[in-house]
Motif scaffolding. Structure first.
Motif, PDB file in Angstrom:
ATOM      1  N   ASN A  89     -88.559 -33.751  27.584  1.00  0.00           N
ATOM      2  CA  ASN A  89     -87.207 -33.466  28.059  1.00  0.00           C
ATOM      3  C   ASN A  89     -86.265 -34.599  27.654  1.00  0.00           C
ATOM      4  O   ASN A  89     -86.570 -35.778  27.843  1.00  0.00           O
ATOM      5  CB  ASN A  89     -87.182 -33.345  29.584  1.00  0.00           C
ATOM      6  CG  ASN A  89     -87.855 -32.086  30.079  1.00  0.00           C
ATOM      7  OD1 ASN A  89     -88.418 -31.329  29.297  1.00  0.00           O
ATOM      8  ND2 ASN A  89     -87.806 -31.866  31.387  1.00  0.00           N
ATOM      9  N   GLY A  90     -85.114 -34.234  27.124  1.00  0.00           N
ATOM     10  CA  GLY A  90     -84.133 -35.237  26.729  1.00  0.00           C
ATOM     11  C   GLY A  90     -83.022 -34.598  25.925  1.00  0.00           C
ATOM     12  O   GLY A  90     -83.085 -33.419  25.561  1.00  0.00           O
ATOM     13  N   TRP A  91     -82.001 -35.368  25.630  1.00  0.00           N
ATOM     14  CA  TRP A  91     -80.854 -34.819  24.906  1.00  0.00           C
ATOM     15  C   TRP A  91     -81.260 -34.360  23.509  1.00  0.00           C
ATOM     16  O   TRP A  91     -80.687 -33.392  22.987  1.00  0.00           O
ATOM     17  CB  TRP A  91     -79.718 -35.839  24.840  1.00  0.00           C
ATOM     18  CG  TRP A  91     -79.994 -37.080  24.028  1.00  0.00           C
ATOM     19  CD1 TRP A  91     -80.474 -38.265  24.475  1.00  0.00           C
ATOM     20  CD2 TRP A  91     -79.795 -37.229  22.607  1.00  0.00           C
ATOM     21  NE1 TRP A  91     -80.609 -39.154  23.433  1.00  0.00           N
ATOM     22  CE2 TRP A  91     -80.189 -38.550  22.278  1.00  0.00           C
ATOM     23  CE3 TRP A  91     -79.331 -36.392  21.593  1.00  0.00           C
ATOM     24  CZ2 TRP A  91     -80.124 -39.048  20.978  1.00  0.00           C
ATOM     25  CZ3 TRP A  91     -79.273 -36.887  20.295  1.00  0.00           C
ATOM     26  CH2 TRP A  91     -79.656 -38.180  20.002  1.00  0.00           C
ATOM     27  N   GLN A  92     -82.247 -35.016  22.898  1.00  0.00           N
ATOM     28  CA  GLN A  92     -82.675 -34.605  21.558  1.00  0.00           C
ATOM     29  C   GLN A  92     -83.263 -33.193  21.570  1.00  0.00           C
ATOM     30  O   GLN A  92     -83.033 -32.410  20.644  1.00  0.00           O
ATOM     31  CB  GLN A  92     -83.703 -35.583  20.991  1.00  0.00           C
ATOM     32  CG  GLN A  92     -83.182 -36.991  20.759  1.00  0.00           C
ATOM     33  CD  GLN A  92     -83.503 -37.923  21.901  1.00  0.00           C
ATOM     34  OE1 GLN A  92     -83.570 -37.498  23.052  1.00  0.00           O
ATOM     35  NE2 GLN A  92     -83.706 -39.194  21.600  1.00  0.00           N
ATOM     36  N   PHE A  93     -84.039 -32.878  22.608  1.00  0.00           N
ATOM     37  CA  PHE A  93     -84.613 -31.542  22.731  1.00  0.00           C
ATOM     38  C   PHE A  93     -83.493 -30.511  22.837  1.00  0.00           C
ATOM     39  O   PHE A  93     -83.484 -29.496  22.118  1.00  0.00           O
ATOM     40  CB  PHE A  93     -85.518 -31.488  23.976  1.00  0.00           C
ATOM     41  CG  PHE A  93     -86.292 -30.208  24.136  1.00  0.00           C
ATOM     42  CD1 PHE A  93     -85.664 -29.023  24.506  1.00  0.00           C
ATOM     43  CD2 PHE A  93     -87.657 -30.180  23.929  1.00  0.00           C
ATOM     44  CE1 PHE A  93     -86.375 -27.835  24.653  1.00  0.00           C
ATOM     45  CE2 PHE A  93     -88.389 -28.998  24.067  1.00  0.00           C
ATOM     46  CZ  PHE A  93     -87.732 -27.825  24.441  1.00  0.00           C
ATOM     47  N   VAL A  94     -82.538 -30.760  23.722  1.00  0.00           N
ATOM     48  CA  VAL A  94     -81.449 -29.805  23.961  1.00  0.00           C
ATOM     49  C   VAL A  94     -80.609 -29.612  22.707  1.00  0.00           C
ATOM     50  O   VAL A  94     -80.308 -28.478  22.304  1.00  0.00           O
ATOM     51  CB  VAL A  94     -80.571 -30.275  25.137  1.00  0.00           C
ATOM     52  CG1 VAL A  94     -79.377 -29.342  25.324  1.00  0.00           C
ATOM     53  CG2 VAL A  94     -81.396 -30.353  26.424  1.00  0.00           C
ATOM     54  N   ALA A  95     -80.221 -30.702  22.069  1.00  0.00           N
ATOM     55  CA  ALA A  95     -79.360 -30.602  20.886  1.00  0.00           C
ATOM     56  C   ALA A  95     -80.081 -29.941  19.720  1.00  0.00           C
ATOM     57  O   ALA A  95     -79.469 -29.183  18.950  1.00  0.00           O
ATOM     58  CB  ALA A  95     -78.855 -31.988  20.489  1.00  0.00           C
ATOM     59  N   THR A  96     -81.374 -30.211  19.569  1.00  0.00           N
ATOM     60  CA  THR A  96     -82.142 -29.562  18.499  1.00  0.00           C
ATOM     61  C   THR A  96     -82.179 -28.059  18.721  1.00  0.00           C
ATOM     62  O   THR A  96     -81.991 -27.269  17.782  1.00  0.00           O
ATOM     63  CB  THR A  96     -83.569 -30.125  18.439  1.00  0.00           C
ATOM     64  OG1 THR A  96     -83.516 -31.529  18.153  1.00  0.00           O
ATOM     65  CG2 THR A  96     -84.383 -29.427  17.358  1.00  0.00           C
ATOM     66  N   TYR A  97     -82.426 -27.647  19.956  1.00  0.00           N
ATOM     67  CA  TYR A  97     -82.447 -26.217  20.248  1.00  0.00           C
ATOM     68  C   TYR A  97     -81.093 -25.578  19.948  1.00  0.00           C
ATOM     69  O   TYR A  97     -81.018 -24.511  19.313  1.00  0.00           O
ATOM     70  CB  TYR A  97     -82.821 -25.954  21.707  1.00  0.00           C
ATOM     71  CG  TYR A  97     -82.492 -24.546  22.115  1.00  0.00           C
ATOM     72  CD1 TYR A  97     -83.193 -23.466  21.566  1.00  0.00           C
ATOM     73  CD2 TYR A  97     -81.424 -24.261  22.968  1.00  0.00           C
ATOM     74  CE1 TYR A  97     -82.863 -22.162  21.887  1.00  0.00           C
ATOM     75  CE2 TYR A  97     -81.089 -22.960  23.290  1.00  0.00           C
ATOM     76  CZ  TYR A  97     -81.820 -21.912  22.745  1.00  0.00           C
ATOM     77  OH  TYR A  97     -81.477 -20.618  23.047  1.00  0.00           O
ATOM     78  N   LEU A  98     -80.010 -26.209  20.387  1.00  0.00           N
ATOM     79  CA  LEU A  98     -78.683 -25.631  20.161  1.00  0.00           C
ATOM     80  C   LEU A  98     -78.361 -25.556  18.667  1.00  0.00           C
ATOM     81  O   LEU A  98     -77.706 -24.609  18.210  1.00  0.00           O
ATOM     82  CB  LEU A  98     -77.624 -26.442  20.906  1.00  0.00           C
ATOM     83  CG  LEU A  98     -77.687 -26.362  22.437  1.00  0.00           C
ATOM     84  CD1 LEU A  98     -76.724 -27.355  23.068  1.00  0.00           C
ATOM     85  CD2 LEU A  98     -77.371 -24.938  22.908  1.00  0.00           C
ATOM     86  N   GLY A  99     -78.819 -26.545  17.895  1.00  0.00           N
ATOM     87  CA  GLY A  99     -78.635 -26.488  16.446  1.00  0.00           C
ATOM     88  C   GLY A  99     -79.387 -25.318  15.842  1.00  0.00           C
ATOM     89  O   GLY A  99     -78.865 -24.612  14.964  1.00  0.00           O
TER      90      GLY A  99
END
Length: 548
Positions: A89-99
């Motif tokens: 869990n972290g901002w990298q996970f979220v941003a990668t998914y949104l990309g």
């Protein structure tokens, strides 16, 4: 990648006309967040080991998602390509998914506990094109593991490593501010936006088939669950959602990533569970809602009691994965002051039933709730007829959030001609329609809300030269719900210890979470006249021992 989500097309007209499928993707919901309040805090990412924290507004998260889309596009990712992600869990996970969502790529979250055995199957079966991993997490070197797997992964073109270097540097390849200058960003995104009935998530679940099953979901199947779920719990844009359950699990992904975007609400994510830090986060960030399994609830209550934290902001703790013991509910409600809500669901359809905040407290102790809007339940007798109130039977589910099918394995979809999905659970329904899960007709152990692939573990142990017969069954555990015990019959003259079992499973690259926590050596295992092992008898042996 071609997806055979054969369970979607037959439902489109009915689900759309009934208003359960809204035709919106995460891109639509994110655009609404951006329009409503670009400078509103969207995500707080907390790393427990390092103490690092990052706060992102919707506008800042939007820029990171655009960078990820550009970076992935430059790596050759296009619509329907699979991007697998093993990040915590972290901002990298979220941003990668949104990309990925902006490219129409299919996102495949995989649990950080998976090792070579599980991953080699999943990445090959799903034809993963890009694999995103941490360099080190919980002391384990994921990059070294993946390097050893590469010769057997013909579809894998790129490995991106958070904390990595050079051509694998995730942060440099997907989140470099220089990517903001991409002149063709609008064209990159607009030519590949997914539709609400396109497969957007591939997530693997363990079962009784001897291999993980690739569950396919669309935006419609997931959001048709999230909308009534949030309505039942009265969640909205002013809520602050804590998610410590892994986003690589459907709980974390749907209710800690997708749902806050739908609600335009803020999320606080933790990469590791630490009860003391979690209690502090609830108090300091004004957390109003969280969802996790029973051990998390017990831990949080203990931490709040020990530190005398002010967690009065927490309105609801939704507990799923196993039945919640009455004393746990009573203590948690007393200490936290929150409503404890029980729920039942599966990777294949999200949370299907849950109690409501208005229900009496004992409903969360004695039931798993009522079905959400758009979902139907049937409890059936062995002859297929519908069971009466209070009568146990096999649980079937039909409706809007049911998945699109198992990738490349439509023969395992377990859906009949009328659209009823066989859950493999045993349940009873009371006169008011509340469900109680009583057990499982399939051979699955759920340890701390994680399914243990019993057949696969047994099949490997069978290969040990000392073992003649093996059967793995679950036994009750107050904290984790269940633990696993391996009953073993040895070959003549052989010996086999608990340490031998652990070493053998480690040698075969099984996640430690799948290792049985107990070993029993027997002269013989109880079986039917046809030779089938009677696992119910083994469970009774353990149950009687615990009672004694």
């Amino acid at each position: 990648m071609k997806f055979d989500a054969v369970l979607i097309e037959p439902r489109i007209r009915e689900m759309t006309e009934k208003g359960f499928w809204h035709g919106k993707t995460v891109n639509d919901y994110f655009a609404a967040c951006l329009a409503a309040g670009p400078d509103k805090l969207a995500l707080t990412s907390i790393s427990v080991p390092s103490g690092d924290r990052r706060d992102l507004t919707w506008a800042e998260l939007d820029r990171l998602a655009d960078r990820a889309a550009v970076g992935l596009s430059r790596l050759g990712v296009v619509k329907d390509d699979v991007v697998s992600c093993q990040l915590p869990n972290g901002w990298q996970f979220v941003a990668t998914y949104l990309g990925c969502a902006r490219l129409g790529a299919v996102f495949n979250p995989v649990m950080h506990i998976f090792r070579e055995r599980e991953l080699s199957f999943m990445l090959k079966h799903g034809e993963t094109k890009v694999f995103v991993i941490p360099k080190l997490f919980r002391g384990f070197d994921h990059e070294q593991m993946v390097d050893g797997m590469l010769p057997d992964l013909p579809h894998l073109s790129h490995v991106l490593v958070s904390g990595g270097e050079g051509a694998r540097d995730l942060e440099g390849l997907l989140f470099d501010p220089a990517l903001d200058d991409e002149p063709e960003l609008a064209q990159i995104v607009s030519r590949s936006l997914p539709g609400a009935n396109d497969v957007c998530q591939l997530i693997y679940t363990s079962g009784t088939t001897g291999e993980p099953k690739g569950v396919m979901h669309t935006a419609n199947t997931m959001y048709s669950n999230l909308v009534p779920y949030a309505d039942r719990l009265h969640l909205g844009a002013d809520d602050v959602i804590l998610m410590a359950s892994p986003m690589a699990h459907q709980t974390g992904f749907m209710y800690g990533l997708l749902m806050p975007i739908q609600l335009q609400a803020r999320t606080v994510v933790m990469d590791l569970w630490d009860k003391t830090i979690a209690a502090r986060v609830v108090a300091e960030e004004g957390v109003t809602f969280t969802m996790a399994s029973t051990p998390f609830l017990m831990d949080l209550a203990a931490a709040v009691e020990e530190a005398k934290s002010d967690c009065s902001s927490l309105r609801i703790f939704l507990c799923a994965g196993t039945a919640i013991p009455g004393p746990v509910v009573e203590r948690a409600q007393s200490v936290l002051g929150a409503k404890i809500v029980s729920a039942w669901g599966m990777t294949e359809n999200g949370a299907v039933t849950l109690t409501s905040p208005e229900d009496p407290d004992d409903r969360s102790i004695n039931s798993d709730g009522l079905p959400l809007a758009g979902m139907e339940l049937q409890v059936r007798r062995a002859d297929g007829s519908e069971a009466g109130a209070g009568e146990e039977g096999e649980l079937f589910v039909r409706g809007c959030s049911n998945f699109g099918g198992y990738l490349k394995r439509p023969q395992w979809n377990n859906v009949d001609a009328e659209g009823w999905f066989d859950t493999g659970d045993i349940a009873r329904k009371d006169a008011e329609g509340y469900i109680r899960i009583c057990g499982r007709s399939k051979d699955i152990i759920i340890r701390g809300a994680e399914n243990i692939p019993v057949v696969e573990v047994e099949s490997v142990l069978f290969k040990h030269p000392a073992i003649s017969t093996v059967a793995i069954v679950g036994y009750p555990d107050e904290r984790l719900g269940e633990r696993a015990c391996a009953f073993v019959v040895l070959r003549p003259g052989q010996s086999f210890s608990f340490e031998d079992m652990q070493a053998f499973l480690k040698e075969h690259h099984f996640s430690r979470n799948y290792w049985p926590e107990r070993l029993e050596i027997c002269d013989a295992l109880p079986s039917t006249a046809s030779g089938k092992i009677q696992k119910f008898a083994l469970r009774k042996i353990l149950s009687d021992e615990l009672k004694g």
